[in-house]
Design an enzyme around this catalytic site. Structure first.
Site, mmCIF file in Angstrom:
data_model
loop_
_atom_site.group_PDB
_atom_site.id
_atom_site.type_symbol
_atom_site.label_atom_id
_atom_site.label_comp_id
_atom_site.label_asym_id
_atom_site.label_seq_id
_atom_site.Cartn_x
_atom_site.Cartn_y
_atom_site.Cartn_z
ATOM 1 N N HIS A 140 0.841 43.634 7.648
ATOM 2 C CA HIS A 140 0.424 43.432 6.270
ATOM 3 C C HIS A 140 -1.094 43.528 6.119
ATOM 4 C CE1 HIS A 140 1.096 40.836 2.382
ATOM 5 N NE2 HIS A 140 0.821 42.106 2.121
ATOM 6 N N TYR A 167 2.618 35.565 0.007
ATOM 7 C CA TYR A 167 3.015 35.377 -1.384
ATOM 8 C C TYR A 167 3.318 33.899 -1.656
ATOM 9 C CZ TYR A 167 3.752 40.451 -1.029
ATOM 10 O OH TYR A 167 3.598 41.804 -0.804
#
Length: 321
Positions: free
Chosen positions: A138, A54
């Site tokens: 992830h 992010y």
């Protein structure tokens, strides 16, 4: 509150997804990011989820700085491994990956044991913390073999050593998450966008398996990246233009308005309804969005609303609500 796994990690019904404060789509200032986190705290949110992906670490840095105002024992933080950040030439931006930040770093897929430890150490440094509570593998979609053979055992070892308190996987699909639930000893899984008003695919595999195994599920992408928050021609669906689902979302909004609620309230209520769901993450990027999400989450959704969705074919008849 829900307890995740043997480590006693607590999550509340509503969590803060920190992709937005990593400059998802458009930039915001440090002060705006910090205010969003502080308002989340004021609204009673104590679970905060981030990732190196992010904003190339920006989300982690901002979240860690904002949380330093609070006692570490009072909140839960999760981050993710699998994308290791390395220096890049710094030219251009990261908008191809959805983040309005300089391309000073690059992502390297790495689910090896060494890569996971290095990624976690770097995350702790950015967060300014000596520990995180939950670590997710992830998006291992295209790296399943390494994720199961190397990544998961590495997380299991970190958990046994007390470095992390809970482990899991976070993905935008339900099939591989179901495999994690059935074939490993994960404490929790994070499923983004696959249990929403527009996509109920997790009901076919993940949610029944999680309920059977007693594995809590965290739901992300409650608004499918924007379309269920404010349906319109410029809204996104799963991080891409949402035209193909726009008509359905608009019809759902009309039903919601007839029953005196917002589509946002219905979307959040739907995500939290299944008994396997422990928490719903909202990816708010501003103080106003955080307040709105918290308020909408508390709105009672009338049974007649769900009945009309089913009667009109906008929701499958077997969906719990």
């Amino acid at each position: 509150m829900t307890v995740l796994g043997r480590g006693g990690v607590l999550t509340g019904p509503l969590g803060f997804g920190a992709a937005g404060i990593g400059n998802l789509y458009t930039p915001l200032s440090d002060e705006q990011a910090y205010e969003a986190v502080h308002i989340a705290w004021e609204q009673g949110i104590r679970y905060f989820d981030t990732a190196p992906h992010y904003g190339l670490g920006l989300s982690e840095r901002r979240l860690g700085a904002a949380l330093r105002a609070y006692d570490r024992a009072d909140y839960t933080v999760s981050t993710k491994v699998g994308r290791r950040l390395e220096p890049a030439d710094g030219t251009g931006d990261d908008l191809a990956h959805g983040f309005a930040v300089p391309a000073s770093l690059r992502r390297v897929w790495d689910f090896s044991a060494d890569g996971i430890r290095r990624t976690l150490d770097a995350s702790l440094e950015r967060l300014g913390l000596d520990r995180v509570d939950i670590v997710y593998l992830h998006d291992p979609d295209d790296h399943a073999e390494q994720a199961f053979r190397e990544g998961y055992p590495a997380l299991e070892k970190l958990r046994s050593q007390g470095v992390v308190r809970a482990i899991g996987a976070g993905m935008n699909q339900s099939v591989m998450l179901t495999r994690f639930v059935r074939d490993t000893d994960v404490d929790v899984v994070l499923c983004a966008g696959r249990h929403t008003l527009l996509d109920q695919s997790a009901l076919a595999d993940l949610l029944p398996a999680a309920l059977e195994r007693g594995t809590p599920v965290v739901i992300g992408g409650a608004f499918n990246s924007g379309l269920l928050a404010n349906p319109g021609p410029d809204a996104t669906y799963d991080y891409a233009p949402g035209v193909r689902s726009l008509e359905r979302a608009l019809r759902m909004r009309g039903v919601a308005e007839r029953h005196g609620i917002t589509l946002r309230a219905a979307a959040l209520a739907f995500c939290s309804a299944h008994p396997a769901v422990a928490s719903v993450l909202v990816g708010a990027r501003s103080a106003a969005e955080v307040r709105d999400c918290a308020e909408q989450f508390d709105v009672p959704v009338p049974a007649a609303f769900w009945h009309e969705l089913r009667e009109t074919g906008l929701l499958p008849p077997e969906e719990p609500s």
